[in-house]
Design an enzyme around this catalytic site. Structure first.
Site, mmCIF file in Angstrom:
data_model
loop_
_atom_site.group_PDB
_atom_site.id
_atom_site.type_symbol
_atom_site.label_atom_id
_atom_site.label_comp_id
_atom_site.label_asym_id
_atom_site.label_seq_id
_atom_site.Cartn_x
_atom_site.Cartn_y
_atom_site.Cartn_z
ATOM 1 N N ARG A 180 12.533 -3.890 105.039
ATOM 2 C CA ARG A 180 12.091 -3.203 103.831
ATOM 3 C C ARG A 180 11.163 -2.081 104.273
ATOM 4 N NH1 ARG A 180 7.912 -3.813 99.766
ATOM 5 N NH2 ARG A 180 8.661 -2.838 97.850
ATOM 6 N N GLY A 181 11.602 -0.871 104.045
ATOM 7 C CA GLY A 181 10.899 0.311 104.528
ATOM 8 C C GLY A 181 9.402 0.354 104.274
ATOM 9 N N GLU A 226 22.372 -6.662 102.499
ATOM 10 C CA GLU A 226 22.593 -6.567 103.946
ATOM 11 C C GLU A 226 22.609 -7.946 104.580
ATOM 12 O OE1 GLU A 226 20.213 -2.314 104.499
ATOM 13 O OE2 GLU A 226 19.423 -4.116 105.453
ATOM 14 N N GLY A 285 24.553 13.317 102.357
ATOM 15 C CA GLY A 285 25.793 13.562 101.630
ATOM 16 C C GLY A 285 26.743 12.375 101.630
ATOM 17 N N ASP A 300 7.309 -1.858 103.964
ATOM 18 C CA ASP A 300 6.573 -2.920 104.667
ATOM 19 C C ASP A 300 6.437 -2.659 106.162
ATOM 20 O OD1 ASP A 300 6.574 -4.149 102.194
ATOM 21 O OD2 ASP A 300 7.979 -5.723 102.755
ATOM 22 N N THR A 301 7.506 -2.180 106.811
ATOM 23 C CA THR A 301 7.484 -2.147 108.280
ATOM 24 C C THR A 301 8.005 -0.867 108.930
ATOM 25 O OG1 THR A 301 9.696 -3.101 108.571
ATOM 26 C CG2 THR A 301 7.862 -4.658 108.324
#
Length: 191
Positions: free
Chosen positions: A28-29, A95, A61, A31-32
């Site tokens: 999760r961006g 994911e 794109g 967070d880490t």
């Protein structure tokens, strides 16, 4: 590292194409991304490991929803980095569920290597409210079937022996992760 040279050497033996990855990082961006994950990514690049890192690999794109499953399918080692907010992200849960499916369909070719960043395996096993509350919220939008699929994926991966950042620290987990990937590469090349 000369990335072109790395890809050329990887494809010359006919083992994998330039689009294949040794590692897929799931995180999760907020967070880490700017800390641990960025360090892990660069450690792996320095070890000549081809890594899918969404900031570097997603192309402007292109539809993200189409590229991520393909990148997962073309990866050999999955590294979910479980943080406090990991289960808040439907992308992360999608994911993870796809990683579990791919690992089950090709168990001798793919492996999941979890890192417990600021949570414990018990949180991911849904034995604490941290992830349970997030899944209940997602059920409102995605339905019961999706929630159950995500729960199964979380519980399944939480059973895998991974690395806990609180026990080993940044450097320990970074070194262990890179060593694991390099050893897996060697084993998977054996006849």
């Amino acid at each position: 590292m000369d990335r072109g040279k790395s890809l050329e050497s990887r494809t010359s033996g006919g083992e994998s194409s330039a689009n294949d990855y040794e590692v897929f990082l799931s995180f999760r961006g907020p967070d880490t991304r700017q800390g641990f994950t960025d360090c892990l990514y660069h450690e792996m690049l320095e070890a000549n490991i081809h890594v899918f890192f969404d900031e570097e690999e997603l192309h402007v794109g292109k539809e993200i929803a189409g590229e991520l499953p393909t990148a997962i399918e073309k990866s050999k080692i999955y590294v979910p980095i479980f943080s406090k907010g990991y289960a808040l992200s439907p992308w992360c849960l999608h994911e993870l569920a796809h990683m579990v499916e791919c690992t089950k369909s090709k168990p001798s070719e793919k492996v999941i290597m979890p890192i417990f960043y600021d949570v414990k395996p018990r949180d991911v096993r849904l034995m604490s409210p941290r992830y349970v509350c997030a899944l209940k919220e997602h059920e409102k939008k995605f339905g019961c079937q999706t929630r159950l699929k995500w729960e199964d994926a979380l519980k399944s991966v939480a059973q895998i022996k991974g690395w806990e950042l609180k026990k080993q620290g940044y450097v320990g987990v970074l070194k262990c992760s890179v060593t694991f990937v390099l050893e897996f590469q060697c084993i998977s090349k054996l006849p």
